[in-house]
Every structure is written in C-alpha cells, then in structure tokens.
Design a protein around this motif. Sequence first.
Motif, mmCIF file in Angstrom:
data_model
loop_
_atom_site.group_PDB
_atom_site.id
_atom_site.type_symbol
_atom_site.label_atom_id
_atom_site.label_comp_id
_atom_site.label_asym_id
_atom_site.label_seq_id
_atom_site.Cartn_x
_atom_site.Cartn_y
_atom_site.Cartn_z
ATOM 1 N N CYS A 70 0.846 -1.198 0.000
ATOM 2 C CA CYS A 70 0.000 0.000 0.000
ATOM 3 C C CYS A 70 0.877 1.243 0.000
ATOM 4 O O CYS A 70 1.922 1.293 0.661
ATOM 5 C CB CYS A 70 -0.916 -0.021 1.227
ATOM 6 S SG CYS A 70 -1.941 1.453 1.402
ATOM 7 N N PHE A 71 0.437 2.245 -0.738
ATOM 8 C CA PHE A 71 1.130 3.535 -0.759
ATOM 9 C C PHE A 71 0.081 4.635 -0.667
ATOM 10 O O PHE A 71 -0.889 4.660 -1.449
ATOM 11 C CB PHE A 71 1.922 3.697 -2.048
ATOM 12 C CG PHE A 71 2.664 5.010 -2.137
ATOM 13 C CD1 PHE A 71 3.858 5.190 -1.461
ATOM 14 C CD2 PHE A 71 2.153 6.071 -2.872
ATOM 15 C CE1 PHE A 71 4.544 6.390 -1.516
ATOM 16 C CE2 PHE A 71 2.823 7.278 -2.947
ATOM 17 C CZ PHE A 71 4.024 7.438 -2.262
ATOM 18 N N PRO A 72 0.233 5.573 0.275
ATOM 19 C CA PRO A 72 -0.770 6.639 0.438
ATOM 20 C C PRO A 72 -0.633 7.692 -0.654
ATOM 21 O O PRO A 72 0.404 8.343 -0.779
ATOM 22 C CB PRO A 72 -0.455 7.213 1.822
ATOM 23 C CG PRO A 72 0.998 6.928 2.033
ATOM 24 C CD PRO A 72 1.290 5.635 1.307
ATOM 25 N N ALA A 73 -1.688 7.886 -1.421
ATOM 26 C CA ALA A 73 -1.642 8.840 -2.525
ATOM 27 C C ALA A 73 -1.533 10.275 -2.041
ATOM 28 O O ALA A 73 -1.099 11.153 -2.794
ATOM 29 C CB ALA A 73 -2.883 8.673 -3.404
ATOM 30 N N TRP A 74 -1.887 10.532 -0.772
ATOM 31 C CA TRP A 74 -1.820 11.909 -0.285
ATOM 32 C C TRP A 74 -0.394 12.441 -0.297
ATOM 33 O O TRP A 74 -0.179 13.660 -0.377
ATOM 34 C CB TRP A 74 -2.412 12.010 1.114
ATOM 35 C CG TRP A 74 -1.654 11.292 2.184
ATOM 36 C CD1 TRP A 74 -1.891 10.042 2.646
ATOM 37 C CD2 TRP A 74 -0.538 11.793 2.926
ATOM 38 N NE1 TRP A 74 -0.993 9.712 3.624
ATOM 39 C CE2 TRP A 74 -0.152 10.767 3.827
ATOM 40 C CE3 TRP A 74 0.172 12.984 2.931
ATOM 41 C CZ2 TRP A 74 0.921 10.916 4.708
ATOM 42 C CZ3 TRP A 74 1.232 13.139 3.806
ATOM 43 C CH2 TRP A 74 1.591 12.110 4.691
ATOM 44 N N LEU A 75 0.606 11.532 -0.248
ATOM 45 C CA LEU A 75 1.987 11.993 -0.318
ATOM 46 C C LEU A 75 2.298 12.643 -1.672
ATOM 47 O O LEU A 75 3.183 13.489 -1.771
ATOM 48 C CB LEU A 75 2.937 10.817 -0.078
ATOM 49 C CG LEU A 75 3.129 10.389 1.379
ATOM 50 C CD1 LEU A 75 3.957 9.123 1.460
ATOM 51 C CD2 LEU A 75 3.779 11.501 2.186
ATOM 52 N N LEU A 76 1.578 12.243 -2.701
ATOM 53 C CA LEU A 76 1.789 12.835 -4.022
ATOM 54 C C LEU A 76 1.105 14.186 -4.154
ATOM 55 O O LEU A 76 1.607 15.078 -4.842
ATOM 56 C CB LEU A 76 1.269 11.896 -5.114
ATOM 57 C CG LEU A 76 1.832 10.480 -5.159
ATOM 58 C CD1 LEU A 76 1.152 9.686 -6.274
ATOM 59 C CD2 LEU A 76 3.331 10.504 -5.366
ATOM 60 N N PHE A 77 -0.044 14.338 -3.492
ATOM 61 C CA PHE A 77 -0.861 15.526 -3.702
ATOM 62 C C PHE A 77 -0.716 16.570 -2.604
ATOM 63 O O PHE A 77 -1.268 17.657 -2.721
ATOM 64 C CB PHE A 77 -2.342 15.116 -3.794
ATOM 65 C CG PHE A 77 -2.612 14.063 -4.824
ATOM 66 C CD1 PHE A 77 -2.117 14.189 -6.105
ATOM 67 C CD2 PHE A 77 -3.346 12.929 -4.511
ATOM 68 C CE1 PHE A 77 -2.354 13.222 -7.070
ATOM 69 C CE2 PHE A 77 -3.588 11.962 -5.452
ATOM 70 C CZ PHE A 77 -3.096 12.097 -6.742
#
Length: 1222
Positions: A564-571
Amino acid sequence: MGSSCAANSGLALLLSGEEDGTNDLHRPHIISLFDESRSMLVESLLEHIFNLPRKSLIPSKRPVDVDFVRMIVRNNQQDQQNCQRVAAEAVQLDKNSICGELKGGRHPLKVEGVGIFSSARATACVERGKWMYEVVLETAGVQQLGWATLACPFTDQRGVGDADDSYAFDGRRVRKWNKEARAYGMPWVVGDVIGCCIDLEEREISFYRNGVSLGIAFHGVRCGGAKAIGYYPAISLSQGERCELNFGGRPFKYPVDGFLPLQAPPAQRSAVAHLVECLSRVFELQRLNSSSGFVCFERLREMKMFPLLEELFYPISRGICEELFSVIGEEDVDMEYLVQGFLVPFLLEQLSPRPPHNSTALNRAIDLFLEHPRSRVLLCCLILVLSQSCRTAPLVLLDCPFSGSYPYLALACRLLQREELIHLWCSLPDFELSLEGFLSRKCPSKQDLQQLIPSDVQSSLTLTTATLSQAVDKIEELQRELCQMVMKLGQSPGSVFRTFVQNFVAKVRAAEPKMAWPGASSSSALVSLYMVILHFLSEGPNQEEMYDKAEVNRGFLHHGGIRCFPAWLLFKDDPYRATIPRLGGSFFHLKKAHPVTVEASEDITWEEGCLDVEETKVSHAGAEKPCCCCCSGSNGELMKTLSPGGYPVVTEHQQSPGCGDIGERSSADCSAGALNDEIVEKPQGHDQATAIPGYRPLQRLDSLPSTSHSSLGVLKEDELLDVLLLLFHLDVSSSFKQAFYYKSHYASLSGMLDEVDKQMREKPFGEHHRALREARNVYREELVDCIRQCAWYRASLYSWWKQRGTYALCVWVAELLAVLSHDDLHFAYIPEFYLETLVDCVLSLCRSDPPFASPEILIKQGLSSFVTVVAGHFDDPRIQSMDLKDLLLQSIAYLVRHRDYVAAFERNKIAVERMPRALLMSFNHRSWILIASVLNHLCGGSGFSLSKHEDSSSPLFQGLLQEACLDDEQLLPSFLNHLFNTLCMMITEFSILIRDSQDSYQLVDPQQRKCSIIFDLSCGLARILEFFTLVVPQAFLLGPDMNLRRLTELIVFVFSHLISTPDADFRSFRRHGQPAEKTSRAMMLGPLVGIIVNLVDAGDNSIQNGKNDLARIFASMDCPAVHLGLEHLLGYSWAGDNPSPLRLAALERFVGRVKSMERSNGGEDGDSRECCYICCAAEADAVFEPCRHQSCFGCITRHLLNGKRCFFCNATVMDVLRLDSP
C-alpha cells in the motif's frame, strides 16, 4: 549516611592554626582524630582525593559532611584564586569591518557567507608575541583564513591575502595568499580544524590542519619599526561557505606549544580543573572498590580504605559538586569552555570504553549533578558540546572500532536514556542542530587515508578495511539508537523526528544552489540519516520499545502480499514538497491543470510481484523469494554468485587482485507483517487508464482515505520511505557515484600500468622510455589512492544489510512506479526524485563492491520491474524533464554492457515491444551519445572486423530494429539524417583536434582525453551505420539516392581527414598506457569497409533491380580522396582484426569496378545544364517554389530534412519541382 558520620570513624578538619596557638590565617593545615581501630584511614583518603600533603592532619571531633568538604576545598584553593587573572572581554567578529554579508544567528562565531565574497576582521589585535586561533570547517569550499591589518581593504572581489599585510590559506585551492597565490598545504575537508598561528617574534605565519603543521607559510612578516603594526584574525568566505571560529572561548582541539589564545581562559579554569580532578579520584576509588581482582591501588587496599569510602562517598562527592557549581557561578558565558575542557573528559572516563557500557559510575555522577538546580543548564551545554565534538572527531586506526565520534555518541545515548534529559534536550533552541551534529561523521581526506590504510602489505589492507568497517558500524548503531529515542518524542510517536527531518531537508535543499562543487558541504549527516531510516525500513525497529506493542514486526520493505502507498503523499501541498518538481511538470502547474484534494485521495494498493509472469513470479510471501531474502549460507544460490572483489597490493611491479570479502554476511528472515494498521480492502472504485501497452491487469484495491497525512499523526513507514528517496536524491547518490568512479578508475589505471610496462620492455632506452617511467610513477600513485578510496567506500557504504535494504527499496519503488504509470493523474504528480533515486539505487547495486549478487540473479529475483520502468519510460511524453529521460537512457546504456542484463531486456515484454523503435526515434542532438552506446552493444558482432561489444550483442534486438525500420517508412530516414549529421560533426571536431595536437609525451592532457573520446564516439557511430547497411540495405539502394549519396560523401569525408593525417599526429592523442588498438585507424576503417561490402553484397544478391549504384556514385565524384581512400583500404594490414577473406575479395572487386567506371566516364560529354552550387558535383535539376532558386534534387531533399527555408534567400519553401519533370 554521610552527613552524620561520627568523629571516631576517623575525621578530618581544616583549621586555621588555632590548635597550635597561632593566628596564621593564610597557612591552612589538616588535623584529625582517630580511634584505635581505624587510625589514619580517613586522613589518608582525603589526602589522596584532594592532593594534600601526607600527615598534615590534626585531631578533631567534627563529622565529615558536605559543608566540611566544601571548607576543605575553599581553603585549599584560596591562594590559587587570589592569583587568577581576570578574563578579558570575549573576542568576536568586528561588525564594522564586515564587507559583504555574513550570517551569524544565535552563535556569533558560527558564520556563513551570504554574499558572493564576504570578509571580516576580529576585535582582537596582536602586535608582539605568539598567538593562534582555530577554525572548524562546516563546508570545504573557498575560504581564505589568516591575518590582516587595518590597512587591508576588503571588497566583494578582494579579501584576506589579496593585499599587503594580509596573509591567508585556502585549502580548497591549496594555496597561500599574500597579493599573489602560491602552492601550499594540503586540501581540507568538512570537519577539519585549521589552526592559524602568527609568531611576531620570528615574523612568521604558519597553519595547522588537525594539529599537523603545514609548514611555515610566510617569512618576514612586516612588524613595523617604532610604531608596531597590529594584526587581526581575518576570514573571507565565498557564498554558502560556513565555519566556526574559536579565539579561545573554548579549549583548542589542537593547541600548539608556545602559542596563546587571543581570548584569555575563564577565571574559574584552575578551580574547576582541581574540583573535577578531585571528583575523578573519588569515582576512581569507588570503581576500584567494586572491581574484584584489581591491584593498581594495592597500598590503599592494604589500608582497608574502600569500605570507609562507601560511607564517605556521598558527602565527599556532594561537597565537591556543590563547590563546583558555586565556582562556575550564575553566568553562562564560560560554561561551554568548562564543560568541554573538564566535564566531558571526566564523564567519558566514567563510561566504560567498550560495549556493553557499564553506566553505573556515569549514572551516579549524573545523579549528583541533577541534585543541584543549576545542573540543567550545565547538562544542556554538555549535550551541545558532545554534538559539536562528533563533527570533528577523526577515526584513529589504533582506537578502532571505538573511534571517531563513537565515545561522544555513546555518552550522549547514556545521558539521553533519562527521560528528564531527553525532554530537556528536545526543548532546546539548538535541538535540531545538535541532532544533526550527532549524525555527522568526519570523513577522511586523501591524506587521512594515507595514514589509515596501508598499501604495502596485502593482509594489512584487508585487516584495516575490516577494522574501519567495524568502526563505521559501531557509530551507526549508536546513531540509530539516538534517532530511535527521538522517534518516541512528541504528542504522537515520531512527530518530533518528522519535524526534524522536514527542516533538515529544507535546509539541505536551500543550500544546494550555493554549493558549486561536489563535497563542498558536509553530506555525512545526510548519509547517516539515510542509513538510519534504511535500517528502520529494512531491518525493522525495536517496536516494543517505541510503540509499546506486544507484537513485533520487522522489515517493512520485505513484507510480502498486498502493498500500500498513500496517494496523499503525491498531492500534499506544503512548503516542504510543493517546490519539488514532478514528472508532469511543476506542482503549481499541475495543481491548476489537474486539481486534487488530499482528503479525497485514496491509497494505492497492489500485490507484490504483480508485474511478473506467473511462472517466474518472485515475492517475499511466495516460494520464490527475491535475492534480498535468499539464504546466504554455504548452500544458498546467492553465495555461489558472490565474487571476492578486492584490490591489489601495489609494489614496484604490477600485482593482481586478491583481497577477499570483508566479514561474514547474514540475511534476516522476512516477515509478512507490517507496522501500520491492517489495510482495509474495498472493491475497485474506478478503472485505470493503461499508460503502456502490454501490462498484465493489476490488482487495485481502494481503501479508506488516509489519516496519516496530518502533521500531528503517528509517523508511518510510507512517510519514511518518501523521505528516504529524497535523501538519496539530495546527496547520498553522489557518495555511491564517487565510489564507482574510484572503482572504475582503479580498473582503468591497472590496465594502463600493464600497457606502460609492456611499452617499457619494448623500448628500454631513450627519451620515450624516460617519459614512460614518469607516467608509470604517476599512474601508480593514482592507483594507490584509488585502492584507499575504494577500501573506505567499501567499509562505509557496502555492508551486507545496506545492500539488502537498497535492493528491497528498488523492488518496492519499481513496482510502485509501474503501478502508478497506469493512471495519468497519479503518474504526473510523482516527484522526479522517485525515479531518479530508483535508477541511482539500482546502478549502485550493479556497481557495488563487494557485489551483492550476480547480474542474472539481481534482475531475475525481483528487479524485473525495473527493466519495465526504464524501457517503458525513457521516451515517455508524460515525463517533462529531459534530464530525467537521459538518466533512464543512461541506466539502459550501462545495463546492456553485460550479457545477463541484456537477457533480462530480451525477456521483458515492454522492452521487446517498445524499445527498438523508441531508440531510433529518440536519436537526436541531445541523446545521441547514450543511444549510440546502447545500439553499439546490442548490434555488436555483425561488423567487418571484431567488435569490442560482441559479448553483449543481441540477435533478438537486431531483428527487432530491422523490423522497426521496415514497418515505418519515416523512421529510418529521420534516424539516418541525424546519424549522418552527427558523424560528420564528430569527424570534423576530431580532425581539428588532430591538427592542433603535437607529438608530445605530456602525462595528463585534457586535449588528449577529448580527442580520444571523440574518436571513440565516431567509431561507434560508424559501427551503427555499418549495421543498418547490413540489415536494411534497401534504404540506400532503392528509391531516391539521397541516402546513398550522403553515405558516399561521408565515406570520402572520412578518407580526407583520416588517411591524410600523418602517423605521428594520429598517435598524439594516445595516452601513455592506453592500448594501441583504441587509437588504431582500423577502428574507423573497419566499419567503412563493412559499409561498402554490405551494400555491394546486397546489390549483387538480393536487390537486383536497385536503381542506386554505390560504385557509380563513387566514380562520379571527382575527388582525389576517393582514389587514395580506396587504395588505402586495399593496402591496409587487417591481420589483427581477423576479417573474412571473402569480404576482402568483395572490396577488391568493388574498387576495380569504380576504376572501370571512372575510365568510361572520362570520355563522356558533360550536360549543358548548370552545376549545383551546393555540392558542385551534380546537375542543378530541381527548383524551389516560389523563389525559383535552383540546386540538385539531392541537396534540396537533404536540406529540407533540417529546415523548410531556401538556403539561398531564406524564403519559406512551398514546393520543390524537378526540372526534367513533364
């Protein structure tokens, strides 16, 4: 106990002479009363502790308590205090003397150059005597340190040493300055302590590096006549340079005998020194009492003094501490001097030197200090001093493995295990700066390595490298322990550590543009922080201690199953990430074009190994595990692939490698657990666009919106993974690149030494032999330096767990990028450093020393997804950065050098489908060098003579390149146009350099290097052209003859520049030790013969109806270079290149045919049509529209490939008409 001890236990009292009837208040003496059982025990004990004369005690009935001990101390130091000189005013930088801009902050003697070139003088002036000050380097760039008078002018271009009566040393440029620069000293590195000394009696100025004299820099310093000249300490800093000055406000780290500090030491120095010495004796006796079998103090043991010490330990030590704090006083001005000079050595003495450290005595000392209300200030200063000491502590071979910053880190860790002290430390304004100091490690310079690593004995080199590796491991263990304690701080676990990391990264990124050269700033703290986080994610933390959980899971990077990777780190839009460039452009541009809210972002999930074919699937949870978790025992497949990389011992003759691996390796088992909470799986919410064709369907599970993006939340592993990638990108990658540079340079120098020895045997006399001998000495010295550097990098970078963690990191990130590439939005927001770090990490593994695994296993067992990423995205239009695309190409160019990696590309579906066509389309002015390297390796083995890339050639990709050219009619002409232009440019540049070169034996000449590189690139381009004439001859023999004419002109162009060059000039760019075949004409002539023979064979065999004839075009060119070149090819000795006799025969027939055509063309009448003004060889049979300028159709067609304007009048060309068309 202690304060109420009876007099009959053996008591001492300090009296003032009343017992003998005198009134001498200035002559103190000791009296004592003792009983029959323990006569003289207490008296002897106190005499030893306070260094008093023996038998100077008078009987008394007063008990030994704290007040009594303080009375002893005060009376004993009365005379010393009376003769103390008053401390002078603190020496600072004179703000009125500053030219430019220097930033000091809370610490006025820690300065940073903000302006382009800033200078300043100190407030102290000396006119006679011998004086010094020290400078601790926080960066290692251009700094001029020394002395100057008031008459020395400072400007933004001129600083210390640039005028009369100013003298400076610059270790970056290794020069001394006094109006003009001269060579002096040795290079400095970050953490060095530079001593600046001036002797006005002998009129000399000298400098010291870490206590080692660099020699007298200046003689005859002008001191003036009747009116003395005053010299001030002065510095000049370039932009971004930082240093810390010490004029005597702290003890010098490397004092020089006979030279005084500019600032007088504190008035309390001798008193504090005496008290700490007394306290040290108390603890020494206590330590001896608790250690059985120790006989150093046999006399005291015979007197049965130790049991008595247990009774008196508290009142004596407490009394000494009370007096110590009283002497120090309420002022904090001199606290740092006293702590660094006396308290740190005392506490280090109480800590056992080797682990496991016995902290009993240390804890008793800290308990004593904490009883005093002023102890918090002292202990805070102690922690800061320990942090500063870590920055400058050098590794000493005799003290290894507990050398360098180890003792200071060990003491800090024991202190900060107390909850009260770690919270006190965390509240300090300098908390983050001090933590950075604890993570710093002084890296050795070239001169330091000469002292650390011998090169004359093989066993010594191996043993020394192993010892240094152990020393680095010990330091890193303590750094991890310290960071783990910090991770527990804050309202939620990890919040304090998160803030430190964010501020540290912001600081490093802000300093990046100011650092004009590698290594100018200290990267040791950054590398250490990277290693701490890597160990946390790979080997796992002590989670029971950190998060108070009963279940312990290890190795986040090695967890199998669903990832799993949290997409919030990208945005996430915050000051720390918003300025980081993304694959799709800047974050602010993406935010406007494709707005995404962090709260609405969903976690990205996938199954490990989802990109692999089911039969060869590799995962931590499956039966086939990646090589980071393979068995490393004697029966493991991984160990069979490890080769004992090493370095030779360099003696007077050439040696061979033979140094084995350092230490034993063991791999920890992987756990399927995770530190984070369980992932909540939900049905797929929406479809994902496929960015690259050929991917298997991936499992995408949507989960609840992530809550960890709150800055107050618990620090999670995915956040640390993001930080880890950024740290590697910022500066860790440069360390690995430096390691690879020295490794490759070592291999190159070894070959050059062999070649020099060979040439010396062939020419044992003469001027050339002397030049070779000098070259050999230079190469040998460089080789020894490479051996030492490689050994250091092996010890500091390539331990087993680091390579294991790096491999798991690569697998994790490669799969993440491949999954994210299916969604254009997510892919666009990916930070560029994700992709850069992935490529650099994989290359560091491929180049590691000792090797982590064989190339076959490295890719096969887990890294096949990396091949998918680089092959699928090196020409991806969604990636905006051309530098990033070049980096992907660079990784491909490196991997295809090895057959095992080529096999991985051949097995990869994306590489097979996309790479051949993409390589040809991307061949342009920017990327041609990298693509040419890839094509040369893939297409090797098909030329006229032997190729150096035959081992890595790929028949599969050769066939795919052929198919790509045949399927796309526009692809090959565009590629050939760029290829012709580039090769002509390279040959022209080469011929210019050859004409400028001379037949000399200069050892290191950049012009020689450049000439050699250009020649090698030209030969590679010719090889590529030869390959395409073999697989796609119809591109030259069918249709318009433009390609064939350009090819013919190119061959003649090479003839005119290559064959006409004298042998002496052609050899001029060959360096001593460079193999002769690398500068042989055959490197270029071979491909030319191959081109001719390929087209001749194709015209004779498979293309019978071809309208273009190579021989006819050669015959039509009225140029002497044609005849000379063809004759030269026939007469050249190809014995060493093993060409086919059939191909040589075909060349001979072709030359005969060209001569025959020339004779037959000699009697033909010329056409009345005007000759082309461009090539002066063909008829002007075409016209531009609408400007009506005429030229030959071949020149016009060739010109229109690069532009759409008339080359006569620059008008826009709308059409081209053939004059002979109906």
